[in-house]
Scaffold this active site. Structure first.
Site, PDB file in Angstrom:
ATOM      1  CE  LYS A 102      -3.048   7.798  15.686  1.00 22.65           C
ATOM      2  NZ  LYS A 102      -3.668   9.210  15.485  1.00 22.65           N
ATOM      3  CG  MET A 144       0.780   6.638   4.595  1.00 23.40           C
ATOM      4  SD  MET A 144       1.324   5.761   6.022  1.00 23.40           S
ATOM      5  CE  MET A 144       0.598   7.032   7.250  1.00 23.40           C
ATOM      6  N   PRO A 145       1.093   8.696   1.908  1.00 19.73           N
ATOM      7  CG  PRO A 145      -0.542  10.203   1.411  1.00 19.73           C
ATOM      8  CD  PRO A 145      -0.344   8.664   1.622  1.00 19.73           C
ATOM      9  CB  VAL A 156      -0.880   0.007   1.152  1.00 21.82           C
ATOM     10  CG1 VAL A 156      -1.649   1.393   1.284  1.00 21.82           C
ATOM     11  CG2 VAL A 156      -2.183  -1.286   1.028  1.00 21.82           C
ATOM     12  CG  ASP A 185      -3.032  10.206  12.465  1.00 24.95           C
ATOM     13  OD1 ASP A 185      -2.600   9.216  12.278  1.00 24.95           O
ATOM     14  OD2 ASP A 185      -3.224  10.638  13.705  1.00 24.95           O
ATOM     15  N   GLY A 201      -2.441  15.949  10.868  1.00 25.91           N
ATOM     16  CA  GLY A 201      -3.099  15.401  12.099  1.00 25.91           C
ATOM     17  C   GLY A 201      -4.175  16.378  12.758  1.00 25.91           C
ATOM     18  CG  LEU A 222       3.954  16.537   5.088  1.00 27.40           C
ATOM     19  CD1 LEU A 222       4.724  16.330   6.344  1.00 27.40           C
ATOM     20  CD2 LEU A 222       4.619  17.508   4.418  1.00 27.40           C
ATOM     21  N   GLY A 223       1.326  14.312   6.092  1.00 27.12           N
ATOM     22  CA  GLY A 223       0.009  14.435   6.085  1.00 27.12           C
ATOM     23  C   GLY A 223      -0.599  15.447   7.191  1.00 27.12           C
ATOM     24  CG  HIS A 283      -4.335   5.913  20.418  1.00 30.60           C
ATOM     25  ND1 HIS A 283      -5.336   6.672  20.502  1.00 30.60           N
ATOM     26  CD2 HIS A 283      -3.187   6.570  20.522  1.00 30.60           C
ATOM     27  CE1 HIS A 283      -4.793   7.912  20.430  1.00 30.60           C
ATOM     28  NE2 HIS A 283      -3.239   7.892  20.505  1.00 30.60           N
ATOM     29  CE1 TYR A 308      -5.511  11.623  19.353  1.00 29.82           C
ATOM     30  CE2 TYR A 308      -5.442  12.182  16.860  1.00 29.82           C
ATOM     31  CZ  TYR A 308      -4.842  11.506  18.092  1.00 29.82           C
ATOM     32  OH  TYR A 308      -3.597  11.052  17.916  1.00 29.82           O
TER      33      TYR A 308
END
Length: 283
Positions: free
Chosen positions: A73, A12-13, A10, A43, A18, A15-16, A107, A48
């Site tokens: 998570k 995945m970037p 897979v 993310d 959060g 940089l993302g 998590h 959260y």
């Protein structure tokens, strides 16, 4: 945007964006702005309490689902952990308004880790999740999980920043095919990160900000990063780190900032284990 390839193929970037510590009432706008700035890796986490806001932003963005890489998570589950993990997954997926997740992370390394992981493996095999991984696992716990299960975690998301660099952890993860991902990439500004003379000097030479230098340092190490900001100008700045490179000398200078320990909390500390291990979410 550069990508990394996970151990199951897979993409995945690297940089993302959060959303930790962004209040739910501000999250929808923040994610909307981040998507407009070009972020495609998002993310969040059940803990959260802002998954619904992330989901609304995704729905209203007009960005095709296949262009996004969405992570959430799993929080620690009571027994039976396997059944409760699947229930928690469905809750998160419904809040996000999605049909599948790109990445689901355990998590915390507490509770019935094996029961939780078995359930995550089931969901992965069913195609409900493209990749599964963990967060906050120290090397001993990570290797124990790997050798006693069928699916090796694709990711381990751990505290990683210039003052706690995790180079040995990254090397061990690489040996087992686990991608390192950073949380706290700016150390939340601790140790005067944003005015640190070493980082400031490097930033001045490149005509960049200290934040950009810290992110570029992570990217050059092959560490996936998820910086957070609610300000659109900072979002644009944080994603603009692919047009320069740190020299070997500059990377070596940053290496001298290592303190050898967490600036937040140590998951091997009995007090931390007791505090986090007993916490449960309402939903």
């Amino acid at each position: 945007m550069q990508t990394v390839t996970l151990n199951n193929g897979v993409e995945m970037p690297i940089l993302g964006f959060g959303v930790f510590q962004i209040p739910p009432e501000e999250t929808e706008q923040a994610v909307t702005d981040a998507l407009a700035a070009g972020y495609r890796l998002l993310d969040t986490a059940a803990a959260y309490q802002n998954e619904e806001a992330v989901g609304r932003a995704i729905k209203n963005s007009g960005v095709p689902r296949e262009e996004l890489f969405v992570t959430t998570k799993l929080w620690i589950q009571d027994a039976p952990a396997q059944g409760n993990t699947k229930r928690a997954f469905e809750t998160s997926l419904n809040k996000l308004g999605l049909d599948y997740l790109d990445l689901y992370l355990m998590h915390q390394p507490y509770g019935d880790v094996y029961g939780q992981w078995r359930a995550m493996q089931d969901l992965y095999r069913e195609g409900r999740i493209k990749a599964i991984g963990v967060a906050n696992f120290y090397p001993d716990r990570l290797v124990d999980l790997i050798v006693n299960n069928d699916v090796t975690p694709a990711i381990n998301q751990i505290e990683t920043h210039p003052f706690f660099q995790r180079t040995a952890d990254q090397e061990l993860m690489g040996e087992h095919g686990v991608q390192i991902q950073s949380w706290g990439g700016f150390a939340e500004g601790r140790n005067n990160l944003f005015t640190h003379p070493v980082l400031s000097g490097i930033a001045e030479k490149h005509g960049k900000s200290v934040a950009q230098v810290a992110l570029r340092w992570l990217v050059q190490r092959g560490v996936v990063a998820i910086p957070k900001s609610a300000r659109t100008e900072r979002m644009a700045e944080n994603i603009d780190v692919f047009d320069f490179a740190l020299t070997d000398d500059q990377m070596a200078s940053i290496a001298t900032l290592e303190t050898g320990g967490s600036l937040f909390f140590d998951h091997r500390d009995p007090a931390v284990a007791g505090q986090l291990g007993k916490r449960r979410l309402d939903n």
